[in-house]
Design a protein around this motif. Structure first.
Motif, short mmCIF file in Angstrom:
data_model
loop_
_atom_site.label_atom_id
_atom_site.label_comp_id
_atom_site.label_asym_id
_atom_site.label_seq_id
_atom_site.Cartn_x
_atom_site.Cartn_y
_atom_site.Cartn_z
N GLY A 12 0.87 -1.31 0.03
CA GLY A 12 0.23 0.13 -0.13
C GLY A 12 0.87 1.18 0.27
N GLY A 13 0.23 2.42 -0.43
CA GLY A 13 1.02 3.78 -0.58
C GLY A 13 1.25 3.91 1.05
N LYS A 14 0.61 3.55 1.98
CA LYS A 14 0.74 3.61 3.45
C LYS A 14 2.24 3.26 3.85
CE LYS A 14 -2.66 4.14 6.77
NZ LYS A 14 -3.78 3.68 7.34
N LEU A 20 5.01 5.52 2.28
CA LEU A 20 5.21 6.72 3.15
C LEU A 20 6.07 6.47 4.36
CD1 LEU A 20 1.70 8.41 2.29
CD2 LEU A 20 3.75 8.85 1.30
N TRP A 76 -4.10 14.30 4.82
CA TRP A 76 -4.43 13.02 5.05
C TRP A 76 -3.89 12.62 6.61
CZ3 TRP A 76 -1.24 8.25 4.24
CH2 TRP A 76 -2.12 6.86 4.41
N TYR A 121 -0.68 11.19 7.92
CA TYR A 121 0.65 12.17 7.90
C TYR A 121 1.14 12.35 9.13
CZ TYR A 121 -0.36 12.91 2.83
OH TYR A 121 -0.82 12.62 1.70
N ASN A 149 0.25 16.81 -1.23
CA ASN A 149 -0.78 15.94 -1.71
C ASN A 149 -1.79 16.75 -2.58
OD1 ASN A 149 -3.52 14.34 -0.19
ND2 ASN A 149 -2.59 13.66 -1.96
N ASN A 160 -6.58 14.42 -0.29
CA ASN A 160 -7.84 13.84 0.67
C ASN A 160 -7.29 14.72 1.94
OD1 ASN A 160 -8.96 12.24 2.62
ND2 ASN A 160 -7.62 10.38 2.40
N ASP A 182 2.68 12.83 -2.50
CA ASP A 182 1.63 11.54 -2.56
C ASP A 182 0.77 11.78 -3.62
OD1 ASP A 182 -0.32 9.97 -1.90
OD2 ASP A 182 -0.33 10.44 0.22
N MET A 208 -1.55 9.77 -4.86
CA MET A 208 -2.45 8.56 -4.60
C MET A 208 -3.72 8.73 -5.79
SD MET A 208 -2.67 5.66 -3.91
CE MET A 208 -1.50 5.45 -2.63
N TYR A 209 -3.92 10.31 -5.92
CA TYR A 209 -5.40 10.42 -6.62
C TYR A 209 -5.09 11.19 -8.04
CZ TYR A 209 -7.49 9.59 -2.18
OH TYR A 209 -8.02 8.76 -0.99
N SER A 216 -4.24 1.86 -5.43
CA SER A 216 -5.51 1.52 -4.51
C SER A 216 -6.69 2.26 -5.02
CB SER A 216 -5.27 1.97 -3.02
OG SER A 216 -4.21 1.24 -2.67
N LYS A 217 -6.56 3.45 -5.50
CA LYS A 217 -7.59 4.36 -5.63
C LYS A 217 -8.48 4.38 -7.11
CE LYS A 217 -7.09 5.79 -1.52
NZ LYS A 217 -7.94 5.80 -0.22
N ARG A 258 -3.59 -3.99 -1.53
CA ARG A 258 -2.35 -3.40 -0.84
C ARG A 258 -1.05 -3.31 -1.60
NH1 ARG A 258 -4.05 -0.64 0.83
NH2 ARG A 258 -2.46 0.06 2.66
N TYR A 294 -13.82 13.27 -2.72
CA TYR A 294 -14.26 13.75 -1.09
C TYR A 294 -14.49 15.17 -1.37
CZ TYR A 294 -10.96 10.02 0.14
OH TYR A 294 -10.34 8.84 0.32
C1 LIG Z 1 -3.62 10.71 0.24
C2 LIG Z 1 -3.68 9.39 0.52
N1 LIG Z 1 -2.29 8.81 0.47
C3 LIG Z 1 -2.04 7.37 0.90
C4 LIG Z 1 -3.20 6.69 0.97
C5 LIG Z 1 -2.54 5.06 1.38
O1 LIG Z 1 -3.22 4.41 0.34
P1 LIG Z 1 -2.94 2.70 0.44
O2 LIG Z 1 -4.61 2.17 0.46
O3 LIG Z 1 -2.52 2.42 -0.77
O4 LIG Z 1 -2.19 2.45 1.49
C6 LIG Z 1 -4.49 7.07 0.94
C7 LIG Z 1 -5.54 6.37 1.27
O5 LIG Z 1 -6.52 6.69 1.77
C8 LIG Z 1 -4.64 8.54 0.96
O6 LIG Z 1 -5.89 8.85 0.94
#
Ligand SMILES: Cc1ncc(COP(=O)(O)O)c(C=O)c1O
Length: 400
Positions: free
Chosen positions: A99-101, A104, A125, A128, A171, A175, A204, A206-207, A238-239, A247, A325
């Protein structure tokens, strides 16, 4: 003395996960609850991606892989950066995580020493600041109000930088606000960063693919190639690919940083799931057509929610550029009392009363570092959104 690590005292559990869990519990107990808290698409992973995973299982691709990603996925990621962002990276500059989480988190663990500062524009988010704290650093939160479109100004960035600043976390689209930075807005920030060569950028993205209307996504090194040697460009499947449960997240950046992240991962989770990695190869290399189709649906839902929330008394809901969102202000509701006798003095009180009295689960703004607001995730059906927004309108109309 507590048996638990003192580091844990510095962090709190994810409030977004807490809201989703509470909403699910209430639902299971028979309450009529509409959950607008989850940060994931409501549709399924596309069939061709699922088929690639099934084929990987059948072919026995079920063993350990290299800790930070198998060569085929790293190549697919390099190709993606070249094709979509004009960025040239080699596989040695790429890290794949669970996962991105995790990506980071690895990067912060790999770089932060006690006292190191990380600039985090708010609303942020939720993870962080807590990830920075877990890694021993100090979050420096910069409040970016609704008046500046929830975007950090170059003056704010300049003022937040100190000799101890290690990273800026960036970001866009964001989010929880959905706000995106245009190329010009981002250039104004990268110009500041060029004057402070000790500050690194953790972007980040992600979006990235969830960008609507005239808004065009751009990433810092695309806008300012001078930042290439001190930027970690983070992303994931993920998104946009509806793959939250698989993941897989990834990043590209300087080889030394990537090697340090690999060291951490090799001593913690080892490699991300092999089957998920094969699914991610297909996600990145396969057709991207469904993303535009999904985005049409997201735009329709965004417009529906923005219109209905702006019709609620006391709510001001800006139109976001991307993600799924909205982050309306409830300034006009503060100080009022609900039909159930609850005084709305914070956004947390608002969200709690909305859940209890109307069965709508949203995440309160203080969880994201900017109040008084709440976050709605509109990645759910039109019918659920209409019903939820009607209930929010009723709730606001009943406040005295
Ligand atoms: C801004 C942002 N970064 C990273 C993530 C993490 O994504 P992942 O589900 O791939 O861990 C999210 C998930 O909500 C997010 O909103």
């Amino acid at each position: 003395m507590s048996f638990l690590s003192a580091t844990l005292d510095r962090v709190k559990p994810s409030p977004t996960i807490a809201v989703s869990t509470l909403a699910a519990e209430l639902k299971a107990a028979g309450r009529d609850v509409i959950g607008l808290g989850a940060g994931e698409p409501d549709f399924d992973t596309p069939d061709h991606i699922k088929a690639a995973a099934k084929a990987a299982i059948d072919a026995g691709k079920t063993k350990y892989t290299a800790p930070d990603g198998m060569p085929e996925l790293k190549q697919a990621i390099c190709d993606k950066f070249k094709r979509e962002n004009g960025l040239v990276y080699t596989p040695a500059q790429v890290s794949v995580g669970t996962g991105g989480k995790q990506i980071l988190y690895n990067a912060l663990m790999a770089t932060l020493n006690p006292g190191d500062e990380v600039i985090i524009p708010a609303p942020y988010w939720v993870s962080y600041p807590d990830m920075v704290l877990l890694a021993g650093g100090e979050p420096v939160v910069v409040e970016c109000p609704i008046e500046t479109g929830f975007r950090m100004t170059p003056e704010q960035l300049e003022a937040a930088i100190t000799p101890k600043t290690k990273w800026l976390i960036f970001n866009s689209p964001s989010n929880p606000t959905g706000a995106g930075y245009t190329r010009e807005q981002l250039k104004a920030l990268t110009d500041v960063l060029m004057r402070h060569p000790h500050v690194w950028v953790m972007t980040d993205d992600m979006y990235e693919h969830l960008a609507y209307g005239d808004f065009e996504f751009c990433t810092p090194t695309e806008v300012e190639p001078g930042l290439y040697d001190r930027t970690l460009t983070c992303n994931g499947v993920s998104k946009a690919y509806a793959m939250t449960g698989w993941r897989i997240g990834y990043a590209a950046g300087p080889v030394e940083l990537i090697a340090a992240m690999r060291k951490i991962q090799s001593q913690s989770t080892s490699n991300p799931c092999s089957v998920s990695q094969w699914a991610a190869v297909e996600a990145l290399n396969g057709t991207q057509d469904f993303i535009a189709e999904n985005n049409k649906m997201f735009v329709r839902r965004r417009d529906l929610v923005v219109e209905m929330l702006n019709a609620a008394i006391g709510i001001d809901c800006p139109v976001p550029d991307g993600a799924f969102y909205v982050y309306p202000s409830i300034k006009g509701c503060i100080g009022k009392t609900t039909a159930g006798g609850v005084k709305i003095d914070t956004d947390e009180a608002f969200a709690k009363a909305l859940l209890e009295e109307k069965g709508v689960a949203v995440v309160f703004g203080s969880a994201f570092g900017l109040s008084p607001n709440f976050r709605v995730s509109y990645a759910t059906s039109d019918d659920a959104l209409k019903e939820a927004c009607t209930r929010i309108q009723d709730f606001c109309a009943s406040l005295v």
